[in-house]
Motif scaffolding. Structure first.
Motif, PDB file in Angstrom:
ATOM      1  N   PHE A  44       0.848  -1.188   0.000  1.00 17.10           N
ATOM      2  CA  PHE A  44       0.000   0.000   0.000  1.00 17.10           C
ATOM      3  C   PHE A  44       0.883   1.237   0.000  1.00 17.10           C
ATOM      4  CE2 PHE A  44      -3.060  -2.950   2.165  1.00 17.10           C
ATOM      5  CZ  PHE A  44      -3.998  -2.944   1.152  1.00 17.10           C
ATOM      6  N   VAL A  45       0.315   2.349  -0.441  1.00 12.79           N
ATOM      7  CA  VAL A  45       1.023   3.612  -0.373  1.00 12.79           C
ATOM      8  C   VAL A  45       1.167   3.984   1.105  1.00 12.79           C
ATOM      9  CG1 VAL A  45       0.834   6.080  -0.878  1.00 12.79           C
ATOM     10  CG2 VAL A  45       0.248   4.394  -2.630  1.00 12.79           C
ATOM     11  N   THR A  46       2.399   4.284   1.498  1.00 14.32           N
ATOM     12  CA  THR A  46       2.709   4.643   2.878  1.00 14.32           C
ATOM     13  C   THR A  46       3.404   6.002   2.895  1.00 14.32           C
ATOM     14  OG1 THR A  46       4.886   3.618   2.785  1.00 14.32           O
ATOM     15  CG2 THR A  46       3.031   2.213   3.513  1.00 14.32           C
ATOM     16  N   GLU A  47       3.667   6.502   4.082  1.00 11.51           N
ATOM     17  CA  GLU A  47       4.394   7.769   4.196  1.00 11.51           C
ATOM     18  C   GLU A  47       5.788   7.651   3.575  1.00 11.51           C
ATOM     19  OE1 GLU A  47       5.536  11.209   7.440  1.00 11.51           O
ATOM     20  OE2 GLU A  47       4.548   9.387   8.129  1.00 11.51           O
ATOM     21  N   ASP A  48       6.460   6.510   3.791  1.00 13.16           N
ATOM     22  CA  ASP A  48       7.782   6.307   3.187  1.00 13.16           C
ATOM     23  C   ASP A  48       7.698   6.303   1.666  1.00 13.16           C
ATOM     24  OD1 ASP A  48       8.959   6.120   5.683  1.00 13.16           O
ATOM     25  OD2 ASP A  48       9.003   3.923   5.687  1.00 13.16           O
ATOM     26  N   TRP A  49       6.657   5.674   1.121  1.00 12.00           N
ATOM     27  CA  TRP A  49       6.457   5.630  -0.339  1.00 12.00           C
ATOM     28  C   TRP A  49       6.278   7.049  -0.873  1.00 12.00           C
ATOM     29  CZ3 TRP A  49       3.012   7.003  -4.126  1.00 12.00           C
ATOM     30  CH2 TRP A  49       3.044   6.290  -5.319  1.00 12.00           C
ATOM     31  N   ILE A  50       5.417   7.823  -0.224  1.00 12.56           N
ATOM     32  CA  ILE A  50       5.161   9.200  -0.668  1.00 12.56           C
ATOM     33  C   ILE A  50       6.429  10.040  -0.581  1.00 12.56           C
ATOM     34  CG2 ILE A  50       3.901  11.326  -0.120  1.00 12.56           C
ATOM     35  CD1 ILE A  50       1.542   9.469   0.728  1.00 12.56           C
ATOM     36  N   SER A  51       7.181   9.881   0.497  1.00 14.60           N
ATOM     37  CA  SER A  51       8.433  10.636   0.651  1.00 14.60           C
ATOM     38  C   SER A  51       9.431  10.280  -0.438  1.00 14.60           C
ATOM     39  CB  SER A  51       9.041  10.367   2.030  1.00 14.60           C
ATOM     40  OG  SER A  51       8.188  10.847   3.046  1.00 14.60           O
ATOM     41  N   ALA A  52       9.565   8.981  -0.730  1.00 14.32           N
ATOM     42  CA  ALA A  52      10.493   8.543  -1.779  1.00 14.32           C
ATOM     43  C   ALA A  52      10.047   9.055  -3.144  1.00 14.32           C
ATOM     44  CB  ALA A  52      10.614   7.027  -1.789  1.00 14.32           C
ATOM     45  N   ARG A  53       8.752   8.981  -3.403  1.00 15.09           N
ATOM     46  CA  ARG A  53       8.226   9.489  -4.680  1.00 15.09           C
ATOM     47  C   ARG A  53       8.502  10.977  -4.810  1.00 15.09           C
ATOM     48  NH1 ARG A  53       2.205  10.478  -4.654  1.00 15.09           N
ATOM     49  NH2 ARG A  53       3.060  12.223  -3.510  1.00 15.09           N
ATOM     50  N   ASP A  54       8.172  11.738  -3.769  1.00 16.81           N
ATOM     51  CA  ASP A  54       8.339  13.194  -3.827  1.00 16.81           C
ATOM     52  C   ASP A  54       9.802  13.621  -3.926  1.00 16.81           C
ATOM     53  OD1 ASP A  54       5.603  13.325  -3.667  1.00 16.81           O
ATOM     54  OD2 ASP A  54       5.537  14.055  -1.591  1.00 16.81           O
ATOM     55  N   ALA A  55      10.676  12.867  -3.274  1.00 15.06           N
ATOM     56  CA  ALA A  55      12.103  13.192  -3.301  1.00 15.06           C
ATOM     57  C   ALA A  55      12.786  12.678  -4.564  1.00 15.06           C
ATOM     58  CB  ALA A  55      12.791  12.611  -2.070  1.00 15.06           C
ATOM     59  N   GLY A  56      12.095  11.757  -5.280  1.00 16.59           N
ATOM     60  CA  GLY A  56      12.694  11.181  -6.476  1.00 16.59           C
ATOM     61  C   GLY A  56      13.854  10.251  -6.146  1.00 16.59           C
ATOM     62  N   THR A  57      13.885   9.753  -4.914  1.00 21.60           N
ATOM     63  CA  THR A  57      14.998   8.902  -4.501  1.00 21.60           C
ATOM     64  C   THR A  57      14.817   7.451  -4.910  1.00 21.60           C
ATOM     65  OG1 THR A  57      13.976   8.595  -2.337  1.00 21.60           O
ATOM     66  CG2 THR A  57      15.616  10.348  -2.537  1.00 21.60           C
ATOM     67  N   GLY A  58      13.596   7.053  -5.152  1.00 25.86           N
ATOM     68  CA  GLY A  58      13.350   5.675  -5.593  1.00 25.86           C
ATOM     69  C   GLY A  58      13.698   4.681  -4.513  1.00 25.86           C
ATOM     70  N   GLY A  59      14.646   3.816  -4.805  1.00 29.70           N
ATOM     71  CA  GLY A  59      15.051   2.813  -3.843  1.00 29.70           C
ATOM     72  C   GLY A  59      14.064   1.679  -3.748  1.00 29.70           C
ATOM     73  N   ALA A  60      14.249   0.862  -2.742  1.00 30.06           N
ATOM     74  CA  ALA A  60      13.451  -0.352  -2.582  1.00 30.06           C
ATOM     75  C   ALA A  60      11.974  -0.058  -2.423  1.00 30.06           C
ATOM     76  CB  ALA A  60      13.967  -1.156  -1.389  1.00 30.06           C
ATOM     77  N   VAL A  61      11.644   1.047  -1.766  1.00 34.40           N
ATOM     78  CA  VAL A  61      10.237   1.350  -1.510  1.00 34.40           C
ATOM     79  C   VAL A  61       9.477   1.641  -2.812  1.00 34.40           C
ATOM     80  CG1 VAL A  61      10.450   3.848  -1.103  1.00 34.40           C
ATOM     81  CG2 VAL A  61       8.701   2.550   0.110  1.00 34.40           C
ATOM     82  N   MET A  62      10.160   2.067  -3.849  1.00 38.88           N
ATOM     83  CA  MET A  62       9.524   2.383  -5.133  1.00 38.88           C
ATOM     84  C   MET A  62       9.692   1.269  -6.160  1.00 38.88           C
ATOM     85  SD  MET A  62       8.115   5.194  -4.440  1.00 38.88           S
ATOM     86  CE  MET A  62       7.455   5.595  -6.022  1.00 38.88           C
ATOM     87  N   GLN A  63      10.379   0.202  -5.812  1.00 41.42           N
ATOM     88  CA  GLN A  63      10.691  -0.867  -6.758  1.00 41.42           C
ATOM     89  C   GLN A  63       9.436  -1.478  -7.378  1.00 41.42           C
ATOM     90  OE1 GLN A  63      13.308  -3.878  -5.216  1.00 41.42           O
ATOM     91  NE2 GLN A  63      13.021  -5.201  -6.993  1.00 41.42           N
ATOM     92  N   VAL A  64       8.436  -1.808  -6.559  1.00 39.50           N
ATOM     93  CA  VAL A  64       7.217  -2.431  -7.086  1.00 39.50           C
ATOM     94  C   VAL A  64       6.489  -1.466  -8.002  1.00 39.50           C
ATOM     95  CG1 VAL A  64       4.947  -3.337  -6.462  1.00 39.50           C
ATOM     96  CG2 VAL A  64       6.962  -4.059  -5.191  1.00 39.50           C
ATOM     97  N   SER A  65       6.366  -0.220  -7.588  1.00 38.90           N
ATOM     98  CA  SER A  65       5.695   0.774  -8.412  1.00 38.90           C
ATOM     99  C   SER A  65       6.368   0.909  -9.770  1.00 38.90           C
ATOM    100  CB  SER A  65       5.664   2.127  -7.691  1.00 38.90           C
ATOM    101  OG  SER A  65       5.057   3.113  -8.495  1.00 38.90           O
ATOM    102  N   ASN A  66       7.686   1.008  -9.765  1.00 38.63           N
ATOM    103  CA  ASN A  66       8.437   1.123 -11.026  1.00 38.63           C
ATOM    104  C   ASN A  66       8.221  -0.098 -11.914  1.00 38.63           C
ATOM    105  OD1 ASN A  66       9.474   3.624 -10.290  1.00 38.63           O
ATOM    106  ND2 ASN A  66      11.299   2.732  -9.361  1.00 38.63           N
TER     107      ASN A  66
END
Length: 189
Positions: A44-66
């Motif tokens: 699910f979208v979480t605060e960490d997911w939103i922070s990573a998305r907004d910062a453009g940092t990606g990483g493991a938290v954005m892996q599934v979305s990508n």
């Protein structure tokens, strides 16, 4: 040749009407078919997911979305199996939508409003319900999915309805199968 992405979302497996019909449609549209079964769960979208998305940092938290967005980009036809639960889509399908509807990736904001970036694709919604007719005032699933798909640029949407199965399942399934046969014949022509 069309590349097809099949999104399965029913909690049922062997006895699922949407799984069976969507698989038949996907196979009829052409090879290759990539299957994504969201019923097994997605983050699910979480605060960490939103922070990573907004910062453009990606990483493991954005892996599934990508990964999910890359799947959408790589396919011409998207077949989505949509069982209707309590007048709407399954939570797991909503989680998929939350992962793929991303500004700068699948849509962008312009001076004229949002613009979908996944154009040139066709979506097929294979919808099954026990009692809710598709297109009725009770149908909150198909208008929502049409809207979300249009928002990300997929405006060519075909609905295969296996709706109100509780009323006359045999007649409903016969009509849905005939619709799929017509679609796959048209694709082959």
């Amino acid at each position: 040749m069309s590349k097809t992405l099949l999104i399965q979302s029913s909690a049922r497996h062997d006895a699922s009407v949407t799984r069976q019909l969507a698989e038949k449609l996907a196979e009829g549209l052409g090879d290759p078919v990539t299957v994504r079964d969201v019923s097994v769960g997605l983050p699910f979208v979480t605060e960490d997911w939103i922070s990573a998305r907004d910062a453009g940092t990606g990483g493991a938290v954005m892996q599934v979305s990508n990964e999910l967005i890359d799947e959408l980009r790589a396919h011409d036809a998207i077949v989505i199996a949509v069982p209707v639960y309590n007048f709407a889509i399954p939570a797991t399908l909503k989680a998929w939508i939350d992962q793929v509807a991303r500004a700068g990736e699948t849509f962008r904001y312009t001076a004229d409003g949002p613009e979908g970036l996944l154009t040139g694709k066709r979506a097929y919604l294979v919808v099954a319900s026990g009692g809710m007719p598709v297109g009725s005032a009770w149908d909150h699933a198909t208008p929502y999915l049409r809207h979300v798909l249009g928002f990300i640029g997929i405006t060519d949407v075909e609905i295969v309805a296996a709706d109100a199965l509780g009323n006359d399942a045999d007649k409903t399934l016969e009509a849905a199968n005939a619709h799929i046969d017509a679609l796959t014949r048209a694709e082959a022509a």
